[in-house]
Design a protein around this motif. Structure first.
Motif, PDB file in Angstrom:
ATOM      1  N   MET A  54       0.921  -1.042   0.112  1.00 23.03           N
ATOM      2  CA  MET A  54       0.093  -0.045   0.016  1.00 23.03           C
ATOM      3  C   MET A  54       0.952   1.178  -0.130  1.00 23.03           C
ATOM      4  O   MET A  54       1.002   1.993   0.947  1.00 23.03           O
ATOM      5  N   PRO A  55       1.656   1.582  -1.010  1.00 30.25           N
ATOM      6  CA  PRO A  55       2.221   2.710  -0.888  1.00 30.25           C
ATOM      7  C   PRO A  55       1.608   4.126  -1.197  1.00 30.25           C
ATOM      8  O   PRO A  55       0.569   4.046  -1.569  1.00 30.25           O
ATOM      9  N   ASN A  92     -10.152   0.768  10.640  1.00 36.29           N
ATOM     10  CA  ASN A  92     -10.663   0.428   9.572  1.00 36.29           C
ATOM     11  C   ASN A  92      -9.814  -0.492   8.610  1.00 36.29           C
ATOM     12  O   ASN A  92     -10.029  -1.446   8.199  1.00 36.29           O
ATOM     13  N   LEU A  93      -8.545  -0.599   8.642  1.00 36.08           N
ATOM     14  CA  LEU A  93      -7.627  -1.361   7.679  1.00 36.08           C
ATOM     15  C   LEU A  93      -7.197  -2.725   8.769  1.00 36.08           C
ATOM     16  O   LEU A  93      -7.001  -3.876   7.986  1.00 36.08           O
ATOM     17  N   GLY A  94      -7.403  -2.632  10.010  1.00 34.70           N
ATOM     18  CA  GLY A  94      -7.431  -3.599  10.878  1.00 34.70           C
ATOM     19  C   GLY A  94      -5.924  -4.105  10.786  1.00 34.70           C
ATOM     20  O   GLY A  94      -4.859  -3.539  10.512  1.00 34.70           O
ATOM     21  N   PRO A  95      -5.541  -5.506  11.396  1.00 37.16           N
ATOM     22  CA  PRO A  95      -4.287  -5.934  11.552  1.00 37.16           C
ATOM     23  C   PRO A  95      -3.448  -6.181  10.674  1.00 37.16           C
ATOM     24  O   PRO A  95      -2.313  -6.483  10.730  1.00 37.16           O
ATOM     25  N   GLY A  96      -3.946  -6.520   9.387  1.00 36.04           N
ATOM     26  CA  GLY A  96      -3.197  -6.948   8.265  1.00 36.04           C
ATOM     27  C   GLY A  96      -2.075  -6.255   7.897  1.00 36.04           C
ATOM     28  O   GLY A  96      -0.945  -6.665   7.982  1.00 36.04           O
ATOM     29  N   PRO A  97      -2.374  -5.095   7.550  1.00 39.78           N
ATOM     30  CA  PRO A  97      -1.300  -4.237   7.197  1.00 39.78           C
ATOM     31  C   PRO A  97      -0.279  -3.831   8.189  1.00 39.78           C
ATOM     32  O   PRO A  97       1.121  -3.853   7.976  1.00 39.78           O
ATOM     33  N   ASP A 157       2.629  -5.026   6.020  1.00 45.88           N
ATOM     34  CA  ASP A 157       2.924  -4.029   5.121  1.00 45.88           C
ATOM     35  C   ASP A 157       4.002  -2.995   5.791  1.00 45.88           C
ATOM     36  O   ASP A 157       3.685  -2.192   6.858  1.00 45.88           O
ATOM     37  N   GLY A 158       5.396  -3.413   5.472  1.00 42.86           N
ATOM     38  CA  GLY A 158       6.318  -2.444   6.090  1.00 42.86           C
ATOM     39  C   GLY A 158       6.272  -1.169   6.307  1.00 42.86           C
ATOM     40  O   GLY A 158       6.355  -0.507   7.214  1.00 42.86           O
ATOM     41  N   PRO A 159       6.035  -0.597   5.100  1.00 46.51           N
ATOM     42  CA  PRO A 159       6.037   1.187   5.003  1.00 46.51           C
ATOM     43  C   PRO A 159       4.711   1.684   5.626  1.00 46.51           C
ATOM     44  O   PRO A 159       5.147   2.533   6.557  1.00 46.51           O
ATOM     45  N   TYR A 160       3.746   0.920   5.828  1.00 49.38           N
ATOM     46  CA  TYR A 160       2.614   1.302   6.338  1.00 49.38           C
ATOM     47  C   TYR A 160       2.830   1.164   8.035  1.00 49.38           C
ATOM     48  O   TYR A 160       2.520   2.007   8.774  1.00 49.38           O
ATOM     49  N   ALA A 161       3.311  -0.124   8.449  1.00 52.21           N
ATOM     50  CA  ALA A 161       3.404   0.016   9.790  1.00 52.21           C
ATOM     51  C   ALA A 161       4.419   0.909  10.532  1.00 52.21           C
ATOM     52  O   ALA A 161       4.475   1.316  11.436  1.00 52.21           O
ATOM     53  N   LYS A 162       5.426   1.161   9.813  1.00 43.98           N
ATOM     54  CA  LYS A 162       6.570   2.130   9.994  1.00 43.98           C
ATOM     55  C   LYS A 162       6.051   3.497  10.437  1.00 43.98           C
ATOM     56  O   LYS A 162       6.360   4.046  11.174  1.00 43.98           O
ATOM     57  N   ARG A 163       5.268   3.823   9.242  1.00 48.59           N
ATOM     58  CA  ARG A 163       4.745   5.130   9.299  1.00 48.59           C
ATOM     59  C   ARG A 163       3.406   5.224  10.565  1.00 48.59           C
ATOM     60  O   ARG A 163       3.770   6.168  11.101  1.00 48.59           O
TER      61      ARG A 163
END
Length: 362
Positions: free
Chosen positions: A1-2, A316-321, A325-331
């Motif tokens: 999800m960039p 809303n996006l829940g635990p998956g990302p 999803d590294g960039p999202y989790a880092k952000r």
């Protein structure tokens, strides 16, 4: 999800897009590489506008745009830019025949003004000049920086700002046990000073009383808001990707996106109005409220907006990302830690004391 690329604009109708042509790519390429980010910071210090000099909105747009690309990158650039602004402001207060340090050269600067229990930094004046001795907590990237603007306690019972070289033999930077999952590339530890020569900047009380102190605090809020824009772009991109795969967003997701949109838009417009007031001299000049009270309003409003966006998007996006999803989790982790520079109810209590005295626009 960039995240969707592009600048974060406070006033899209009047903004010149040229300063951002290469900015997202440069920040993305340097993300996670502290020396590369410091090189970007040094370059920005030479070319980006300073607050209060007519282009404050552009400065905040640039900071927000960096944070929207990578929150940690903004956490590197903002202190260097703040230091260059402090040095420029201090230059106006220097006695005739003396000059302030130049923050637009090749040195990477930080600003260390935090206080903490068990740590005290003292400035001692003598015929040979001023030296600093003691400890300063929360010194981000101290081991990677060349110089810093540091606040210290003075003989007259106040505090003042000083310019110091962090390469002096009397400086010892602790390697902190940084266990945070957010801002992992930017550890903040304690620095110990042992008779380190220092150049006074503005005298006792100047650092906290100058308008630039409030302006710098609002610049940090611009970074927080830019990070929230990055999170919102992740959210929108995720919904679009789901729709492309045949999973149309439901009413709950659309309602969340709508709330995110109006929350961010309101905060961006508030920053735009405040930047205009700084540059035209009307902020804090009407006699109804001070520059510092307005800084507290801006920071509190932006912090609340950021926390609401983090909550809406995360739920809303829940635990998956967050898990995959590294960039999202880092952000998400970087921004959650960065926004804690706002002290929540304690900062609101300070604003409440000012409002009780009539330092408010209503």
């Amino acid at each position: 999800m960039p995240a969707v690329p592009g600048p974060v604009l406070l006033n899209p109708a009047s903004s010149d897009p040229s300063p951002w042509i290469s900015l997202p790519d440069s920040v993305a390429a340097a993300a996670g590489d502290v020396p590369a980010l410091l090189a970007l910071a040094v370059e920005a210090g030479r070319t980006w506008p300073r607050p209060g000099e007519g282009r404050t909105a552009l400065l905040w747009e640039l900071l927000a745009s960096v944070a929207a690309t990578d929150v940690a990158a903004a956490r590197v650039l903002e202190p260097h830019l703040d230091a260059t602004a402090i040095l420029a402001q201090a230059a106006q207060a220097f006695p005739a025949g003396q000059s302030a340090p130049d923050g637009t050269g090749e040195a990477a600067w930080g600003v260390f003004a935090a206080e903490g229990p068990g740590a005290r930094l003292e400035a001692k004046a003598s015929a040979a000049g001023v030296t600093l001795s003691g400890s300063k907590p929360w010194c981000s990237l101290a081991g990677a920086l060349d110089c810093a603007v540091v606040t210290a306690h003075t003989d007259d019972g106040g505090r003042a700002a000083f310019a110091v070289s962090l390469r002096h033999s009397g400086v010892a930077c602790e390697d902190p046990e940084w266990i945070a999952r957010g801002l992992q590339e930017i550890p903040s530890g304690t620095v110990h000073f042992d008779q380190v020569p220092a150049i006074p900047l503005g005298g006792t009380g100047w650092y906290h009383s100058r308008p630039g102190f409030a302006w710098g605090g609002m610049g940090v809020a611009a970074c927080w808001l830019g990070g929230a824009v990055g999170v919102a772009r992740d959210f929108r991109s995720g919904l679009l990707a789901g729709a492309d795969a045949g999973r149309q967003p439901d009413q709950v997701a659309l309602a969340a996106l709508g709330e995110v949109d109006r929350t961010l838009t309101a905060a961006l417009q508030y920053l735009a109005r405040t930047a205009a007031g700084i540059d035209d001299g009307t902020l804090g000049s009407a006699g109804t409220h001070s520059t510092w009270s307005e800084a507290q309003r801006v920071r509190g409003t932006v912090a609340a907006a950021v926390e609401r966006v983090l909550s809406l998007v995360g739920s809303n996006l829940g635990p998956g990302p967050l898990a995959f999803d590294g960039p999202y989790a880092k952000r998400m982790a970087d921004l959650a830690l960065y926004v804690r520079q706002h002290h929540g109810a304690r900062d609101d209590a300070q604003l409440g004391r000012l409002a009780l005295k009539g330092d408010c626009p209503w």
